[in-house]
Structure formats: structure tokens, C-alpha cells
Design a protein around this motif. Structure first.
Motif, PDB file in Angstrom:
ATOM      1  N   GLN A  20       0.823  -1.207   0.000  1.00 49.29           N
ATOM      2  CA  GLN A  20       0.000   0.000   0.000  1.00 49.29           C
ATOM      3  C   GLN A  20       0.858   1.259   0.000  1.00 49.29           C
ATOM      4  OE1 GLN A  20      -2.093  -1.210   3.470  1.00 49.29           O
ATOM      5  NE2 GLN A  20      -3.549  -2.486   2.340  1.00 49.29           N
ATOM      6  N   VAL A  21       1.916   1.266   0.778  1.00 47.58           N
ATOM      7  CA  VAL A  21       2.831   2.413   0.794  1.00 47.58           C
ATOM      8  C   VAL A  21       3.486   2.581  -0.580  1.00 47.58           C
ATOM      9  CG1 VAL A  21       4.977   3.304   1.765  1.00 47.58           C
ATOM     10  CG2 VAL A  21       3.243   2.305   3.279  1.00 47.58           C
ATOM     11  N   GLU A  36      -4.661   3.772 -11.647  1.00 46.59           N
ATOM     12  CA  GLU A  36      -4.729   4.791 -10.616  1.00 46.59           C
ATOM     13  C   GLU A  36      -4.945   4.114  -9.263  1.00 46.59           C
ATOM     14  OE1 GLU A  36      -7.316   8.761  -9.334  1.00 46.59           O
ATOM     15  OE2 GLU A  36      -8.321   6.969 -10.101  1.00 46.59           O
ATOM     16  N   TYR A  37      -4.234   4.614  -8.244  1.00 43.34           N
ATOM     17  CA  TYR A  37      -4.456   4.222  -6.854  1.00 43.34           C
ATOM     18  C   TYR A  37      -5.081   5.446  -6.194  1.00 43.34           C
ATOM     19  CZ  TYR A  37      -3.470   1.884  -2.376  1.00 43.34           C
ATOM     20  OH  TYR A  37      -3.574   1.245  -1.156  1.00 43.34           O
ATOM     21  N   PRO A  38      -6.405   5.525  -6.151  1.00 49.99           N
ATOM     22  CA  PRO A  38      -7.076   6.798  -5.879  1.00 49.99           C
ATOM     23  C   PRO A  38      -6.993   7.245  -4.413  1.00 49.99           C
ATOM     24  CG  PRO A  38      -8.688   5.039  -6.022  1.00 49.99           C
ATOM     25  CD  PRO A  38      -7.364   4.427  -6.389  1.00 49.99           C
ATOM     26  N   ASP A  39      -7.139   8.552  -4.245  1.00 52.06           N
ATOM     27  CA  ASP A  39      -7.171   9.135  -2.902  1.00 52.06           C
ATOM     28  C   ASP A  39      -8.546   8.996  -2.255  1.00 52.06           C
ATOM     29  OD1 ASP A  39      -4.508   9.952  -2.949  1.00 52.06           O
ATOM     30  OD2 ASP A  39      -4.997  11.875  -3.880  1.00 52.06           O
ATOM     31  N   ILE A  40      -9.557   8.701  -3.052  1.00 55.27           N
ATOM     32  CA  ILE A  40     -10.923   8.668  -2.550  1.00 55.27           C
ATOM     33  C   ILE A  40     -11.077   7.628  -1.439  1.00 55.27           C
ATOM     34  CG2 ILE A  40     -11.645   7.085  -4.401  1.00 55.27           C
ATOM     35  CD1 ILE A  40     -14.369   8.503  -4.349  1.00 55.27           C
ATOM     36  N   TRP A  41     -11.563   8.068  -0.271  1.00 53.58           N
ATOM     37  CA  TRP A  41     -11.770   7.227   0.898  1.00 53.58           C
ATOM     38  C   TRP A  41     -10.494   6.489   1.325  1.00 53.58           C
ATOM     39  CZ3 TRP A  41     -16.026   8.357   3.392  1.00 53.58           C
ATOM     40  CH2 TRP A  41     -17.147   8.819   2.680  1.00 53.58           C
ATOM     41  N   LYS A  42      -9.359   7.071   1.042  1.00 53.32           N
ATOM     42  CA  LYS A  42      -8.078   6.447   1.419  1.00 53.32           C
ATOM     43  C   LYS A  42      -7.573   7.081   2.711  1.00 53.32           C
ATOM     44  CE  LYS A  42      -4.283   7.501  -0.712  1.00 53.32           C
ATOM     45  NZ  LYS A  42      -3.299   7.691  -1.785  1.00 53.32           N
ATOM     46  N   HIS A  43      -7.070   6.241   3.599  1.00 55.35           N
ATOM     47  CA  HIS A  43      -6.537   6.713   4.879  1.00 55.35           C
ATOM     48  C   HIS A  43      -5.363   5.825   5.256  1.00 55.35           C
ATOM     49  CE1 HIS A  43      -6.544   8.811   8.679  1.00 55.35           C
ATOM     50  NE2 HIS A  43      -6.700   7.684   9.367  1.00 55.35           N
ATOM     51  N   HIS A  44      -4.254   6.431   5.627  1.00 54.06           N
ATOM     52  CA  HIS A  44      -3.040   5.666   5.951  1.00 54.06           C
ATOM     53  C   HIS A  44      -2.671   4.711   4.813  1.00 54.06           C
ATOM     54  CE1 HIS A  44      -2.739   7.424   9.832  1.00 54.06           C
ATOM     55  NE2 HIS A  44      -3.727   6.743  10.409  1.00 54.06           N
ATOM     56  N   SER A  48      -9.502   1.069   3.598  1.00 56.87           N
ATOM     57  CA  SER A  48     -10.254   0.221   4.523  1.00 56.87           C
ATOM     58  C   SER A  48     -11.688   0.677   4.725  1.00 56.87           C
ATOM     59  CB  SER A  48      -9.534   0.157   5.867  1.00 56.87           C
ATOM     60  OG  SER A  48      -8.254  -0.442   5.728  1.00 56.87           O
ATOM     61  N   ALA A  49     -11.994   1.951   4.467  1.00 57.25           N
ATOM     62  CA  ALA A  49     -13.359   2.451   4.682  1.00 57.25           C
ATOM     63  C   ALA A  49     -14.371   1.667   3.848  1.00 57.25           C
ATOM     64  CB  ALA A  49     -13.433   3.932   4.344  1.00 57.25           C
ATOM     65  N   PHE A  50     -13.987   1.237   2.656  1.00 61.82           N
ATOM     66  CA  PHE A  50     -14.915   0.476   1.807  1.00 61.82           C
ATOM     67  C   PHE A  50     -15.287  -0.857   2.458  1.00 61.82           C
ATOM     68  CE2 PHE A  50     -12.752   3.159  -1.406  1.00 61.82           C
ATOM     69  CZ  PHE A  50     -13.865   3.808  -1.916  1.00 61.82           C
ATOM     70  N   ALA A  51     -14.343  -1.451   3.182  1.00 62.48           N
ATOM     71  CA  ALA A  51     -14.626  -2.708   3.887  1.00 62.48           C
ATOM     72  C   ALA A  51     -15.337  -2.445   5.207  1.00 62.48           C
ATOM     73  CB  ALA A  51     -13.323  -3.469   4.132  1.00 62.48           C
ATOM     74  N   PHE A  52     -14.846  -1.465   5.961  1.00 59.84           N
ATOM     75  CA  PHE A  52     -15.440  -1.184   7.272  1.00 59.84           C
ATOM     76  C   PHE A  52     -16.913  -0.773   7.149  1.00 59.84           C
ATOM     77  CE2 PHE A  52     -11.060  -0.160   9.163  1.00 59.84           C
ATOM     78  CZ  PHE A  52     -10.988  -1.380   9.800  1.00 59.84           C
ATOM     79  N   SER A  53     -17.241  -0.026   6.106  1.00 64.32           N
ATOM     80  CA  SER A  53     -18.635   0.396   5.951  1.00 64.32           C
ATOM     81  C   SER A  53     -19.555  -0.815   5.768  1.00 64.32           C
ATOM     82  CB  SER A  53     -18.765   1.360   4.762  1.00 64.32           C
ATOM     83  OG  SER A  53     -18.437   0.719   3.537  1.00 64.32           O
TER      84      SER A  53
END
Length: 357
Positions: A20-21, A36-44, A48-53
Motif C-alpha cells: 500500500q505504501v 490509478e491508486y485513488p485518494d478517494i476514501w483512502k486513509h493511511h 479500509s473504509a470500503f470494507a469497514f462500511s
């Protein structure tokens, strides 16, 4: 024009953080291959937000890392699909090991199915997963839980509760993705850890999803998610379960690692005495066998040559050595206390307090 979304779903402890880094820092390399490795809903560095949701909507409340975003998963994924349609790149890649947990929860699988059923008709979706042997995976994940300060049982008991099935039942982890996306759209790869080539895993990912990366194009930094020294894991686990303060745990762990490192230098710094002793023992037994009427059971002796203790025993002894060294130092400090002087100082302080009252 059809596009493709690649979902890197893990597994845990298979170099996901390192990948990921790398992906976050490789815009030019990815763009050259229409990725593209998008910035949308990306953290660290991860998505993971797509899975956590999805997991939260399925009622999951364990190991959610304080995830609190109220956005429904359908809205979040629709946002991603809109983004994919709006960009010029042919391929989009998102990554999170948390995707692997969806297979643990049937309701989460149903939500994922509904989301994929409602994706744009011209959007292809593929998943890629890395797996390692279950034994080392379970041990590494148990180590990670302790590192993250989760109260966890010993590994045997943890496998009956604290460690979810997806960490050893790879069918449960992957079969839902195959049912949702189609078996042909799930890429399964073996986890690669090659000390001689730290970028081997990165090249493997690129090769298997269609990113062109020539030799030397990928440089790898230090491991962004190093594991605890396995020899101190149990010590840390016990302190965590006893509710020791985190600074105390960290201080004792650092002392233990320093002690073990010093002992390693002594153990591995000299000659291999065991091997030397085995050779000389065998030669001596051969010499004895030439002595007429030797009454010794030489065949039995030959099966019991000097042998190095197994690594588990050595590591247990080293950890016990650290614990005893700490107890000895504590005892010495206690014996060196000037108890009489301390009692005198306490009495003086109490007298001052009484006078102020």
C-alpha cells in the motif's frame, strides 16, 4: 468503454502495508500502465473504509479500529464507481486487508453482492489475494493482535475465539469473493518474502494485474509494519491482559529485546562448539569400537551424541533469564534502600503537614 476495478483484499500479514505504501508513492509508474491508486476514501495508504462500511452495516463491532464514518456502504461504493467513470485511467486499484474479513460474516457478503450487482454494467471487478501457509499466518496474526494492544488469549485458546476463521480457513475467506465476482476474476498468489530481493512481492503484484515495472523500477523502504520479536510476545500479552500501563509494557519490552540481543551476540559470536563436540565424540566412539571386547553399548552411544537444544527451549531459557535478571536487579535495589533514612524523611514530612493543619 469498459474499465476495470482491481480490489487487493489481503490477506493480513502478507506484506499488505508495504504494498500500500508503494502504491501510494508510485503515481507515475501506475499511470504509465493506465492505473490509478485513488485518494478517494483512502486513509493511511489504504482503502479500509470500503470494507469497514460493509462490516459495520452487517453489525460487526469487533476489531473495527474505532471506525465511525456514518456513510452507508452503498453510497461510499457508488462514490467510487462515479470516480472511476470520471478519470482517464483504464484501471483503478484499491487495497485493504480488511476486505478479507467480509467472508467471515454472511450478512457482509450479502451487502457486497448487492453493491456489485448495482455497479455500472461496463465496470469489470477483479480481486487479488496473497496467502501464506496457515501455521505461520496464524502465529503472525496472533503476534499482530498483541502488538496492537488487543487483550488476547494464548494462541491455542485464541484460535477458538479471538482469531477469526478466515485466518486459517482460506475457503471461508475467498469463496464469497469467488461467488460474488466469479472464480475467474479472483487472482490467488503465494506470499513472497525474499530477503535477497525485498521488492519481489511488489513485482509479483504488478505482473499479475498488468502494471509494467522494469527491473530496478521499484525501490523498497524499511518494513512499515515490523512484527514484535516472537520471544517477547508472550511477555507482552501477559502484561496487557494484566492491564499494565502501556508505557510500562513498552519499557519492559524494550529492556527484554536489549537483553535478548546481547545474549544473541554471545551465542552466535563464537565457534560452533556443538558441531565440534559431535565430530570428536563420533571419532572417539569409532576408536572405542576397535578395542577388542569393548563392553560399552556403542550403538546406543552413537544415537546420543551432543545435540544443540531446540530453538524453542533456548528462547524459553533466554526469556526466563531476562525475567530472573530483572528480579535480581529489583532485589538489589530494594536491599540498597536506606529504609531508616526513608522513615526519617517520611516522619519529618508528616510533622510538617500536621503543623500546617
Amino acid at each position: 468503454m469498459s474499465k476495470t476495478l482491481f480490489v487487493h483484499i489481503g490477506h493480513y500479514k502478507t506484506g499488505t502495508t508495504a504494498l500500500q505504501v508503494f502504491l501510494e508513492r508510485s503515481d507515475a509508474l501506475l499511470a504509465a500502465s493506465q492505473f490509478e491508486y485513488p485518494d478517494i476514501w483512502k486513509h493511511h495508504s489504504k482503502h479500509s473504509a470500503f470494507a469497514f462500511s460493509i462490516l459495520r452495516a452487517a453489525g460487526v463491532d469487533k476489531i473495527m479500529y474505532d471506525y465511525r464514518d456514518p456513510t452507508p456502504p452503498q453510497a461510499m461504493w457508488a462514490n467510487l464507481f462515479d470516480h472511476i467513470r470520471s478519470v482517464g485511467q483504464q484501471n483503478t486499484l484499491i487495497s485493504s486487508e480488511e476486505f478479507m474479513r467480509i467472508g467471515q460474516f454472511p450478512k457482509a457478503v450479502d451487502i457486497l453482492q448487492a453493491i456489485m450487482d448495482n455497479r455500472p454494467p461496463d465496470l469489470n471487478v477483479k480481486a487479488i489475494a496473497y496467502l501464506r501457509d496457515p501455521g505461520s499466518h496464524v502465529a503472525s496474526w496472533h503476534n499482530q493482535l498483541i502488538k496492537m494492544n488487543f487483550p488476547v488469549a494464548d494462541i491455542s485458546a485464541a484460535l477458538d475465539g479471538d482469531i477469526e476463521d478466515i485466518h486459517f480457513d482460506y475457503r471461508r475467506a475467498l469463496e464469497p469473493w469467488m461467488k460474488v465476482l466469479g472464480r475467474e476474476n479472483v487472482i490467488i498468489r503465494p506470499y513472497i518474502r525474499d530477503p535477497a530481493n525485498p521488492a519481489a512481492l511488489h513485482y509479483d503484484l504488478c505482473q499479475n494485474i498488468g502494471i509494467t515495472a522494469t527491473e530496478g523500477a521499484i525501490t523498497v523502504a524499511n518494513d512499515p509494519n515490523p512484527r514484535f520479536d516472537d520471544r517477547v510476545t508472550e511477555l507482552v500479552r501477559l502484561m496487557q491482559n494484566m492491564k499494565f500501563p502501556r508505557p510500562t509494557i513498552n519499557a519492559i519490552r524494550n529492556q527484554a529485546v536489549t537483553y535478548l540481543t546481547a545474549q544473541d551476540a554471545v551465542r552466535y559470536g563464537g565457534s560452533d562448539g556443538i558441531s565440534k563436540a559431535r565430530v570428536q565424540s563420533q571419532e572417539a566412539l569409532s576408536w572405542l569400537s576397535d578395542i577388542p571386547n569393548c563392553p560399552l553399548p556403542l550403538d546406543s552411544f552413537a544415537t546420543s551424541l551432543p545435540t544443540a537444544p531446540d530453538p524453542e527451549t533456548v528462547n524459553t531459557q533466554l526469556l526466563l533469564g531476562f525475567v530472573f535478571s530483572e528480579l535480581i536487579q529489583l532485589r538489589q535495589r530494594t536491599n540498597n534502600l536506606n529504609v531508616t533514612g526513608l522513615e526519617t524523611r517520611i516522619a519529618a514530612l508528616e510533622a510538617k503537614l500536621a503543623a500546617k493543619e
